[in-house]
Write an enzyme that holds these catalytic residues in place. Sequence first.
Site, PDB file in Angstrom:
ATOM      1  N   ASP A   1       0.918  -1.498   0.065  1.00  0.00           N
ATOM      2  CA  ASP A   1      -0.095   0.033   0.039  1.00  0.00           C
ATOM      3  C   ASP A   1       0.876   1.214  -0.084  1.00  0.00           C
ATOM      4  O   ASP A   1       0.733   2.025   0.760  1.00  0.00           O
ATOM      5  CB  ASP A   1      -1.259   0.037   1.308  1.00  0.00           C
ATOM      6  CG  ASP A   1      -0.319   0.343   2.406  1.00  0.00           C
ATOM      7  OD1 ASP A   1       1.010  -0.361   2.593  1.00  0.00           O
ATOM      8  OD2 ASP A   1      -0.710   0.873   3.564  1.00  0.00           O
TER       9      ASP A   1
ATOM     10  N   ASP B   1       7.653   2.770   3.856  1.00  0.00           N
ATOM     11  CA  ASP B   1       8.427   1.342   4.095  1.00  0.00           C
ATOM     12  C   ASP B   1       8.087   0.125   2.837  1.00  0.00           C
ATOM     13  O   ASP B   1       8.899  -0.644   3.007  1.00  0.00           O
ATOM     14  CB  ASP B   1       8.341   0.869   5.628  1.00  0.00           C
ATOM     15  CG  ASP B   1       6.886   0.708   6.150  1.00  0.00           C
ATOM     16  OD1 ASP B   1       6.069   1.406   5.501  1.00  0.00           O
ATOM     17  OD2 ASP B   1       6.748  -0.004   6.891  1.00  0.00           O
ATOM     18  N   ASP B   2       6.990   0.288   2.437  1.00  0.00           N
ATOM     19  CA  ASP B   2       6.838  -0.488   1.445  1.00  0.00           C
ATOM     20  C   ASP B   2       7.792  -0.248   0.324  1.00  0.00           C
ATOM     21  O   ASP B   2       8.070  -1.358  -0.351  1.00  0.00           O
ATOM     22  CB  ASP B   2       5.301  -0.154   0.775  1.00  0.00           C
ATOM     23  CG  ASP B   2       4.011  -0.333   1.567  1.00  0.00           C
ATOM     24  OD1 ASP B   2       3.742  -1.464   1.785  1.00  0.00           O
ATOM     25  OD2 ASP B   2       3.675   0.592   2.366  1.00  0.00           O
TER      26      ASP B   2
ATOM     27  N   THR C   1       2.052  -6.084   3.126  1.00  0.00           N
ATOM     28  CA  THR C   1       2.622  -5.261   3.824  1.00  0.00           C
ATOM     29  C   THR C   1       1.593  -4.038   4.010  1.00  0.00           C
ATOM     30  O   THR C   1       2.222  -2.886   4.308  1.00  0.00           O
ATOM     31  CB  THR C   1       4.095  -4.671   3.250  1.00  0.00           C
ATOM     32  OG1 THR C   1       3.616  -4.100   2.128  1.00  0.00           O
ATOM     33  CG2 THR C   1       4.898  -5.723   3.217  1.00  0.00           C
TER      34      THR C   1
ATOM     35  N   ASN D   1       0.942   0.825  17.476  1.00  0.00           N
ATOM     36  CA  ASN D   1       1.270   2.389  16.959  1.00  0.00           C
ATOM     37  C   ASN D   1       0.552   3.518  16.594  1.00  0.00           C
ATOM     38  O   ASN D   1       0.852   4.578  16.188  1.00  0.00           O
ATOM     39  CB  ASN D   1       2.525   2.071  15.917  1.00  0.00           C
ATOM     40  CG  ASN D   1       1.963   1.501  14.743  1.00  0.00           C
ATOM     41  OD1 ASN D   1       0.729   1.135  14.482  1.00  0.00           O
ATOM     42  ND2 ASN D   1       2.888   1.199  13.688  1.00  0.00           N
TER      43      ASN D   1
ATOM     44  N   GLU E   1      -2.333  -1.439  15.617  1.00  0.00           N
ATOM     45  CA  GLU E   1      -1.118  -1.333  14.713  1.00  0.00           C
ATOM     46  C   GLU E   1      -1.812  -0.684  13.550  1.00  0.00           C
ATOM     47  O   GLU E   1      -2.956  -1.183  13.051  1.00  0.00           O
ATOM     48  CB  GLU E   1      -0.562  -2.568  14.384  1.00  0.00           C
ATOM     49  CG  GLU E   1       0.634  -2.580  13.469  1.00  0.00           C
ATOM     50  CD  GLU E   1       0.143  -2.735  12.110  1.00  0.00           C
ATOM     51  OE1 GLU E   1       0.608  -2.255  11.191  1.00  0.00           O
ATOM     52  OE2 GLU E   1      -1.017  -3.488  11.762  1.00  0.00           O
TER      53      GLU E   1
ATOM     54  N   ASN F   1      -1.697  -1.230   9.987  1.00  0.00           N
ATOM     55  CA  ASN F   1      -2.376  -1.895   8.927  1.00  0.00           C
ATOM     56  C   ASN F   1      -3.551  -2.744   9.373  1.00  0.00           C
ATOM     57  O   ASN F   1      -4.623  -2.813   8.712  1.00  0.00           O
ATOM     58  CB  ASN F   1      -1.570  -3.170   8.326  1.00  0.00           C
ATOM     59  CG  ASN F   1      -0.242  -2.605   7.625  1.00  0.00           C
ATOM     60  OD1 ASN F   1      -0.452  -1.341   7.074  1.00  0.00           O
ATOM     61  ND2 ASN F   1       0.831  -3.184   7.284  1.00  0.00           N
TER      62      ASN F   1
ATOM     63  N   HIS G   1       9.480  -2.068   9.123  1.00  0.00           N
ATOM     64  CA  HIS G   1       8.313  -3.061   9.349  1.00  0.00           C
ATOM     65  C   HIS G   1       8.036  -3.777   8.375  1.00  0.00           C
ATOM     66  O   HIS G   1       7.948  -5.045   8.139  1.00  0.00           O
ATOM     67  CB  HIS G   1       6.840  -1.904   9.536  1.00  0.00           C
ATOM     68  CG  HIS G   1       7.089  -1.117  10.788  1.00  0.00           C
ATOM     69  ND1 HIS G   1       7.055  -1.666  12.005  1.00  0.00           N
ATOM     70  CD2 HIS G   1       6.927   0.312  10.988  1.00  0.00           C
ATOM     71  CE1 HIS G   1       7.052  -0.527  12.861  1.00  0.00           C
ATOM     72  NE2 HIS G   1       7.052   0.630  12.297  1.00  0.00           N
TER      73      HIS G   1
END
Length: 320
Positions: A9, A13-14, A129, A164, A170, A172, A246
Amino acid sequence: MKKMILSVDTGIDDALAIAYAVGQKEMELIGITVSYGMSTVENTYRNTKKFARLIGSEVPVYMGSALPIERPGRDYRTAGSHIHGSDGMGNMYGEHVPEDIEGAVAEEAIDYIIESIHKYKKDLVLVTTGPMTDLAKVIRKDPGVLDEVGAIYSMVGALAAPGNVNPYKEANAGMDPEAVKLVLESNPPLTVIGLDVTRKTLMSFEDLKRWQEIGTERADFLAKCVDYYLEAYRVWHPYLKGCALHDPLAVGAALHPEWIRTIPMHMTCVTEGEADGRTCEDLAKCDDRDYRSCGAFFVDNKVFEAHFFAVVEQVLREGR
Ligand code: CA
């Protein structure tokens, strides 16, 4: 050689996970699917395709869901934009234009994943992810299909660690808790790579400095994105001495399951109340020992980080 599909997405970090998956030589990356998440699906699709091409990969990119399975979408001018920018890429790309999504078909990712599982079966590893919306739709459309897949590694949830987004949630998992519940309760061969392990991984400002010195267009671009991300982490997650890796860890765990330690368990996701979005053990299956899913609770972060930086720096220097 095993095949990998990466479901993203994108998301900074993806982008790191894409560079890692594109650069590694241990599995064949056959496709990338993209849903909404860190920005609108149009932006995340554009981010993914444009970034993959920048680093020299011609891997096919498929468009996934635009919205969670039940809940309304988010307003990306505000939601999450302090971490990834409103475009998902630290505002490096901005809002998409029509040419960016030319040829993309809404939700083509669902059929692509189903067809690939039927085709490659146990030779296919799926890495996710982003939100679990597409995977939930895969199960709804073809209920037994995940029985056939080799393995699934998902960056999602926080089993023992705090969230987070809030103490429970979290990011996602929080974007589509109903989808996470549907996926986890189907007991697929899935390893939850949650904050329990991803927060143990780190990219620091010293790592970024190495990327800034590589001197290619690819490296300059990704370094600017990561600089935005690291600044956000310095403000929002100051307990880390940099940013957590992540999404890349989900790729790393798929390549090298021996880098993590897992506990088999039945899991679910809370979909209401204060703990909305929390991933946890499914108490309804307390006495059921037929586990296929598991949660990761330990990572050999030094070995993973060394591999991640070696692979990605090679890609940034020389391309795919
Ligand atoms: Ca992501």
